[in-house]
Design an enzyme around this catalytic site. Structure first.
Site, mmCIF file in Angstrom:
data_model
loop_
_atom_site.group_PDB
_atom_site.id
_atom_site.type_symbol
_atom_site.label_atom_id
_atom_site.label_comp_id
_atom_site.label_asym_id
_atom_site.label_seq_id
_atom_site.Cartn_x
_atom_site.Cartn_y
_atom_site.Cartn_z
ATOM 1 N N THR A 1 0.860 -1.185 0.000
ATOM 2 C CA THR A 1 0.000 0.000 0.000
ATOM 3 C C THR A 1 0.894 1.232 0.000
ATOM 4 O OG1 THR A 1 -1.701 -1.179 1.251
ATOM 5 C CG2 THR A 1 -1.853 1.222 1.191
ATOM 6 N N LYS B 1 -7.094 0.983 -3.434
ATOM 7 C CA LYS B 1 -6.690 0.495 -2.114
ATOM 8 C C LYS B 1 -6.800 1.593 -1.066
ATOM 9 C CE LYS B 1 -4.716 -1.978 1.142
ATOM 10 N NZ LYS B 1 -5.530 -2.938 1.927
ATOM 11 N N LYS C 1 0.289 5.147 8.541
ATOM 12 C CA LYS C 1 0.898 5.240 7.206
ATOM 13 C C LYS C 1 -0.175 5.348 6.128
ATOM 14 C CE LYS C 1 2.239 1.441 5.178
ATOM 15 N NZ LYS C 1 1.479 1.353 3.901
#
Length: 247
Positions: A41, A117, A186
């Protein structure tokens, strides 16, 4: 000359630094025609840079991030979103299908899967934020978490979101092999950056990010990112559990 045939390489990395190290070793050694499948990701610009680097090395790059916790992976029940060169996507589809209940082909633009995503993770983070707020509101007004979840599981029957709710209600924030607060920071940071570059306000992402920061400040950096709810609970003056010891 090296006569090894081209193959397929799959990888996922927890952060950009590790990803760059892997790519720096992988691409110079890869045979032309190799297909690199990346499940990490990252930001769209990172995906594009990796796709460009792969093309310069004579390789194909497929970005194929997944949705699902470790138990879903073990049961081949992931949702995989993939994009990249059509011929490469066709070749790796059986590999992706073997671990997924659904594989979504998002076309030839490698950054499409990246955007999907981050957008999907935004929805998950927002649902956890919603759960944390609703459950805390109920608890502050005399309704136990178990009763709240009894209603929630009846009204929202999907296993994904109700699974988070049951873990929050039980103070079960042990991450195991799952998604931690650090990884949540993150990813939510990535989605906020993508939103800023596309002039897209994401107030729920801002809330979730701040509550993740609260959870980390309370020692829950390695806990499951359902600990978003702990930030809500702490802000409301309710006690929060100590970080769980690794099992």
């Amino acid at each position: 000359a090296n006569s090894r045939p081209p193959g397929k390489v799959r990888r996922t990395a927890p952060n950009l630094g590790v990803l760059k190290q892997v790519v720096g070793v992988l691409l110079p050694a890869a045979q032309p025609g190799t297909i690199v499948v990346d499940h990490s990701t990252v930001l769209p610009e990172t995906t594009q840079a990796l796709a460009d680097a792969a093309a310069q090395a004579g390789c194909s790059y497929v970005h194929a991030p997944v949705f699902g916790r470790p138990d879903a992976a073990a049961a081949a029940r992931l949702i995989t979103v993939a994009s990249g060169p059509p011929a490469a996507l066709a070749r790796v589809h059986p590999l992706l299908a073997a671990m997924s209940r659904k594989v979504m082909d998002l076309g030839s633009n490698p950054t499409a899967a990246t955007a999907m995503k981050l957008s999907g993770n935004f929805c998950i983070a927002s649902c956890i934020e919603m759960l944390g707020e609703g459950m805390t509101l109920a608890e502050k007004n005399g309704v136990g978490r178990a009763h709240f979840m009894e209603w929630f599981a009846e009204f929202f029957s999907g296993p994904g979101i109700t699974g988070y709710g049951h873990r929050i209600a039980a103070d079960d924030f042990h991450a195991g092999q799952g998604f931690t607060v650090e990884l949540g920071l993150k990813d939510v940071g990535h989605m906020r950056r993508m939103a800023a570059t596309s002039d897209t306000p994401l107030p729920l992402a801002d809330l979730a990010f701040n509550h993740l920061l609260q959870a980390r400040a309370a020692g829950h950096g390695s806990s499951d990112w359902g600990a978003i709810a702990l930030g809500v609970r702490q802000s409301a003056g309710l006690p929060i559990p100590a970080p769980a010891l690794p099992k």
